[in-house]
Design a protein around this motif. Structure first.
Motif, short mmCIF file in Angstrom:
data_model
loop_
_atom_site.label_atom_id
_atom_site.label_comp_id
_atom_site.label_asym_id
_atom_site.label_seq_id
_atom_site.Cartn_x
_atom_site.Cartn_y
_atom_site.Cartn_z
N HIS A 1 1.35 -1.47 -0.08
CA HIS A 1 0.05 0.13 -0.39
C HIS A 1 1.09 1.21 -0.03
N ASP B 283 -1.07 4.33 -2.56
CA ASP B 283 -2.33 4.30 -2.27
C ASP B 283 -2.99 5.23 -1.19
N LEU C 80 -5.92 7.46 -3.18
CA LEU C 80 -6.82 7.15 -2.21
C LEU C 80 -7.31 8.92 -1.79
N GLN D 163 -11.20 10.52 -3.53
CA GLN D 163 -11.71 11.29 -2.28
C GLN D 163 -11.77 12.98 -3.16
N SER E 143 -11.18 1.57 -4.31
CA SER E 143 -10.25 0.93 -2.75
C SER E 143 -10.34 -1.21 -3.10
N ARG F 33 -7.35 -1.05 -5.26
CA ARG F 33 -6.11 -1.65 -4.57
C ARG F 33 -6.28 -2.42 -3.83
N GLU F 34 -6.52 -3.06 -3.08
CA GLU F 34 -6.38 -4.69 -2.44
C GLU F 34 -6.14 -5.68 -2.88
N ALA G 245 -11.00 1.91 5.55
CA ALA G 245 -10.02 1.00 4.24
C ALA G 245 -8.85 0.85 4.20
N SER H 60 -14.92 -1.30 1.20
CA SER H 60 -13.04 -1.14 0.66
C SER H 60 -12.82 -1.98 0.07
N HIS H 61 -13.13 -3.23 1.05
CA HIS H 61 -12.20 -3.85 0.87
C HIS H 61 -13.62 -5.51 0.16
#
Length: 293
Positions: free
Chosen positions: A149, A154, A158, A162, A221, A224-225, A264, A277-278
């Motif tokens: 991350h 990230d 993010l 946002q 989000s 990006r996981e 997140a 977020s996941h």
């Protein structure tokens, strides 16, 4: 520094795009004729939308430590803390980033997070529950995930997304509210300024548009996981990363105990759906197994 420049350029680009679109559609002339200054509204939207996100990012490390009670390891007190520092240092070196602060916070929930506005000055924290629930090789993979991350930037990316959606929400909610207010007050020449309807519609539209904006941010989000899982597999080994995610499956029905603003950035989240977020752990494991194949 490059990401800060990107942040500012994105801010300017959003304002320019909104200005050009409004000019082409004639919205600027309509608003100006009815007493609303488009330029001022654009600047206000950008400052409030982007500025708020940037301030949150700048304070993220401080907020994370305060909200979770995380204690940064400065002098290792035992072999476990020494191992954590050495593992993060090795992974950070492999990722080409500066050594993050490493912290432990007291929570029965197995979780970890990374935050910070600079990839060379970040924070990686793990819970006591994670250290108790996982084998050392699984913790190693989780740390690799968090280093991923940080290395991918990230947190900044993010924040950019946002900030962009916040700017659109603030701007569009006020434009729609002003149009509705003028329609309801047509024929009233006593005052051309915004009325009560403007304030009410603006609040309602900000909530409605904010829900849509939250879905956009959550979708990124989740994406990006998968990248962070791939980083964990790279730094610690694919089987270790898969084993760590499988270990988390036994806790998947319990909600995350991280503060809302930190959810997140955790390794897991209990909530599923459009606002999550996941991605589901099953999909994350399947992605790693497919990549291995």
């Amino acid at each position: 520094m490059k990401r800060i420049a990107l942040f500012l350029l994105t801010n300017i680009a959003v304002v320019l795009v909104l200005g050009v679109v409004c000019s082409l559609l004639g919205v600027d002339r309509y608003l100006t004729a009815n007493g609303l200054n488009l330029t001022s509204l654009l600047i206000f939207s950008a400052v409030m939308g982007m500025g708020g996100s940037f301030i949150s990012l700048a304070m993220s490390k401080w907020m994370a430590k305060r909200s979770t009670g995380a204690e940064v390891i400065t002098q290792p007190r035992n072999s476990a803390e020494m191992w954590l520092l050495q593992t993060v240092e090795r992974q950070a070196r492999a990722a080409g980033i500066g050594m993050p602060e490493v912290a432990i916070y007291d929570s029965p929930e197995p979780n970890a997070f990374a935050t910070g506005m600079n990839k060379n000055n970040a924070l990686v924290a793990v819970s006591t529950g994670l250290l108790r629930a996982m084998k050392q090789e699984e913790v190693e993979a989780v740390l690799g995930h968090e280093i991923g991350h940080v290395a991918n930037g990230d947190m900044v990316t993010l924040t950019l997304i946002q900030g962009v959606v916040n700017t659109f929400v603030i701007f569009l909610s006020r434009v729609i509210a002003y149009a509705v207010d003028q329609f309801l007050r047509r024929g009233d020449s006593r005052d051309s300024g915004p009325g009560v309807a403007y304030m009410l519609v603006s609040l309602v539209m900000q909530v409605v548009l904010g829900i849509g904006a939250s879905m956009i941010v959550a979708a990124f989000s989740r994406y990006r996981e998968f990248r962070a899982d791939a980083a964990g597999a790279q730094f610690a080994g694919r089987r270790k990363m898969i084993a760590a995610l499988q270990r988390l499956q036994s806790f998947k029905d319990s909600p995350s105990q991280l503060p809302k603003e930190m959810t997140a950035f955790g390794i897991r989240e209990g909530m599923m759906g459009l606002f999550s977020s996941h991605p589901p752990l099953e999909k994350r494991i399947a992605a790693l197994e497919q990549a291995q194949g």
